[in-house]
Write an enzyme that holds these catalytic residues in place. Sequence first.
Site, PDB file in Angstrom:
ATOM      1  N   ASP A   1       0.861  -1.180   0.000  1.00  0.00           N
ATOM      2  CA  ASP A   1       0.000   0.000   0.000  1.00  0.00           C
ATOM      3  C   ASP A   1       0.900   1.234   0.000  1.00  0.00           C
ATOM      4  O   ASP A   1       2.066   1.168   0.392  1.00  0.00           O
ATOM      5  CB  ASP A   1      -0.895  -0.021   1.234  1.00  0.00           C
ATOM      6  CG  ASP A   1      -1.981   1.044   1.186  1.00  0.00           C
ATOM      7  OD1 ASP A   1      -2.091   1.723   0.143  1.00  0.00           O
ATOM      8  OD2 ASP A   1      -2.697   1.197   2.183  1.00  0.00           O
TER       9      ASP A   1
ATOM     10  N   ASP B   1      -1.562  -4.546   6.320  1.00  0.00           N
ATOM     11  CA  ASP B   1      -1.837  -4.512   7.754  1.00  0.00           C
ATOM     12  C   ASP B   1      -3.319  -4.500   8.091  1.00  0.00           C
ATOM     13  O   ASP B   1      -3.694  -4.341   9.249  1.00  0.00           O
ATOM     14  CB  ASP B   1      -1.171  -3.296   8.397  1.00  0.00           C
ATOM     15  CG  ASP B   1      -1.620  -1.979   7.762  1.00  0.00           C
ATOM     16  OD1 ASP B   1      -2.515  -2.007   6.886  1.00  0.00           O
ATOM     17  OD2 ASP B   1      -1.081  -0.914   8.137  1.00  0.00           O
TER      18      ASP B   1
ATOM     19  N   ASN C   1      38.562 -34.328  -0.656  1.00  0.00           N
ATOM     20  CA  ASN C   1      39.284 -35.224   0.252  1.00  0.00           C
ATOM     21  C   ASN C   1      38.848 -36.676   0.077  1.00  0.00           C
ATOM     22  O   ASN C   1      39.681 -37.590   0.019  1.00  0.00           O
ATOM     23  CB  ASN C   1      39.067 -34.791   1.706  1.00  0.00           C
ATOM     24  CG  ASN C   1      39.861 -33.549   2.061  1.00  0.00           C
ATOM     25  OD1 ASN C   1      40.901 -33.275   1.458  1.00  0.00           O
ATOM     26  ND2 ASN C   1      39.382 -32.794   3.028  1.00  0.00           N
TER      27      ASN C   1
END
Length: 884
Positions: A370, A629, A697
Amino acid sequence: MTGLCQRKTVHEKGLKALFFGILITVLRIPGHKSSVLCIRGRALRIPEKYWGVEQGELLRELDSSPSGLTGQQAIERAGEFGKNLLRKKKEVSRLSMLIGQFKTPITLILLFAVFISSIVGSFIDASIIFIIIVISGLLGFIQEYSASNAVERLVKAVKTRASVLRDGVKSAIFTEDIVPGDVVYLSAGDMVPADSVLLEAKDFFVRESILTGEAFPVEKSPGASGFDAALTQRNNCVFMGTNVISGAAAAVAVATGESTEVGRIAGRLALRPPETDFERGIRRFGYFLMEVTLVLVLVVFAVNVYFRAPVIDSLMFSLALAVGLTPQLLPAIITVNLARGSQKMSEKDVIVKRLASIENFGTMDILCTDKTGTLTEGTISLSGYPDIMGKDDARTLFYAYLNAYYQTGLKNPIDTAIVKEGLGTQGYEKADEIPYDFERKRLSVVVRRDGEHVLISKGALIRLLDVCDKAEIDGAEVPIEGHLEGIDGLYNAWSEQGLRVLGVAYRRVSEAAVYGKADEKGMTLLGFMLFTDPPKQDASRLVRELEDLGVEVKVITGDNRFVSAHTARSVGFPEMGIVTGPDLDNMGEEAILHAVEAANIFAEVDPIQKEKIILSLKKRGHVVGFMGDGINDAAALHAADVGISVDTAVDVAREAADIILLEKGLETLRDGVIEGRKTFANTIKYVFMATSANFGNMFSVAGASLFLPFLPMLPKQILLMNLLTDFPELTISADRVDEELIERPRRWDVRFIKRFMVYFGLLSSIFDYVTFGVLYYMLKAGPTLFRTGWFIESVLSASFAVMVLRTRKPFYKSRPGKYLLITTVIIAAVTVAIPFTPLSGLMGFADAPLTFMYALGAILLAYIVLIEAAKAFFYRRLADGVKT
């Protein structure tokens, strides 16, 4: 019917009360069943079909009253009924959390290795592996415990509250603390906190789609329903999880938590939020690791057995490889990163309700919001109160003041701005109220003085004109038809100046006990109320900053197109096109998909259209955030990839949101986006570094095991190496993040992770094999010295690689976080020192000669130079076309 006693008491008085309660239950009218709960010697009766019980009788059985419960009653009932939650939150103790660290599949593999070692008599190996398990578990526990506590404190700050009567005083409490018998006050925008029966209500409408699937609001009113009434026919009841659309009511809570209607079907409801892109990425990454690990383990085990290596040794070695390949601290790293991110965001006034939403917040590329509080200051002030002729009129202001002063529904800044005038009521008193709703878009109160009753309405002008047939000009009431064109002209002129326009109308009415919407007719338009919301001076800059971050802002508002356009122009918002709600109604689906992409202002839209805009943008492939909201924002908040609200929002909006802003505005949101991207960037750093180092590794170990006459590294050494390389990465959440990693949205991409892992993993393997050559062929190292040398090289190369691979820049141009740097130096020192300590023999190490240390230094220097050059090539050439 026999009642259910959830708590027994040994006191004779309590047994008598229980017996008396059961006796009354048996003698009750047919169809009226009750459950009995014993509370300190008194029987609390909860009728099974409470909706059919008369109000007074229901309150007696609940041992409550219109004045609510006492504080002591509430405490007692909270102890019996527990928290008012759909799914009781299991309190996780420190011990439970610690034990939980050892329930992962990776840990179970290690425990299996301990078991095998013990069986074959390798008790020292078994003990060492067990100690490594404990250390890893403790690390995970410390990180997770501190993170979970921090998150809980933040989320608690934005928990939903409800207004209840305790000890006859209205107070706000957390909804989870509501118990049966509490009297709850409800108004527009509230979430219903428990299954309740209405005691009083006024124009009370509730949306029950969560239970019934019906989108339209249902009117509720006090009174008993039939005992056999279906859920949709219980018009005197409201249910947990539904939301109030309009009106006001007081209700007594009857069922809470899992005993509510929504609680009974919670297992069948999709209560878990949809999987985010971040969670989906982790899941896919997990599947990928499982595939690689399974293939590697089976191949290595089979080859070693084929070349007549001992089966048990081969099995232990293969299991260690599986553990070594897996970034076992990934869950803890993710939790810590997200928790630390939420803490950093809270410092920017952003509260994260759901941790996984941080990723969506960071990857968001469109923000819908808004204009109030984003493009404007969000501080509504009264600008004028003209009559029909456009001149300020004191009577228009006074009637608007009475309306705003006496209304008790949804609080809003417009009424606050009017009440600030402090005019006083001048002998008027309130007779009744017709609350606001989003269909009528107006609110009415009835006031009386000296026997005269006046209904005063205030609301959206177009809706107010629907019920007006007269207008007041110079104190005289005249037909409104001849003035509609002039009214429309004034409205457009004010709107184009950016003023929000409300109408004020009145009608003298006869005295009545109750007034309703039907009384809003034949009214006289008295005048207008004009409001301003000053534009934010830095709005244009903030919009540009968001766009620089790759987030496009689109404004969605219920205001008319003229006000919206004026506001956009006044703050320098780049107007790309305006689409109105009526425009959307006249468009087909394809046209809407095009319109939502092209336009950036949507005016005069209703809640359904807001949701449609969000869903259409998602169909276009965008990650959409929505900030709202109000009651009418709930659907859009649910539809968005990340729902954003503010702590002052109505309950339904705060519940629907993933992110809560403590201060509404683009600046707060921009800061939150940046912190979200930093969190995501640091999480991905760990994944990149851990997977590439581990893969390199393990590839080296697996390859060497095929041509060496002995295992290149013992299982316990592999586990120790993996543990040491994880220490620096535990601090990755506090690492600095380069600007280029937050300048645009980035998403989890397993394809890119695979490419990164293989490229840098194989690169590190090259130097592993160089190390093998130096050790085996140049230094003629035996098994112990070989394993010692390669252990040191592996840990140091992985640690230094972190410094290089944590950034896309040349490593010397990007300063690492201090904790990452400190732990890397410490681990490097510990690694070099281990072969010269008493721990050396237990781990199967030997003193490394200076010749090897010199050679190791040369190898590591060459590795850093090459990996830096390879990194530049990778991001310039091989990363093309992959979203990172």
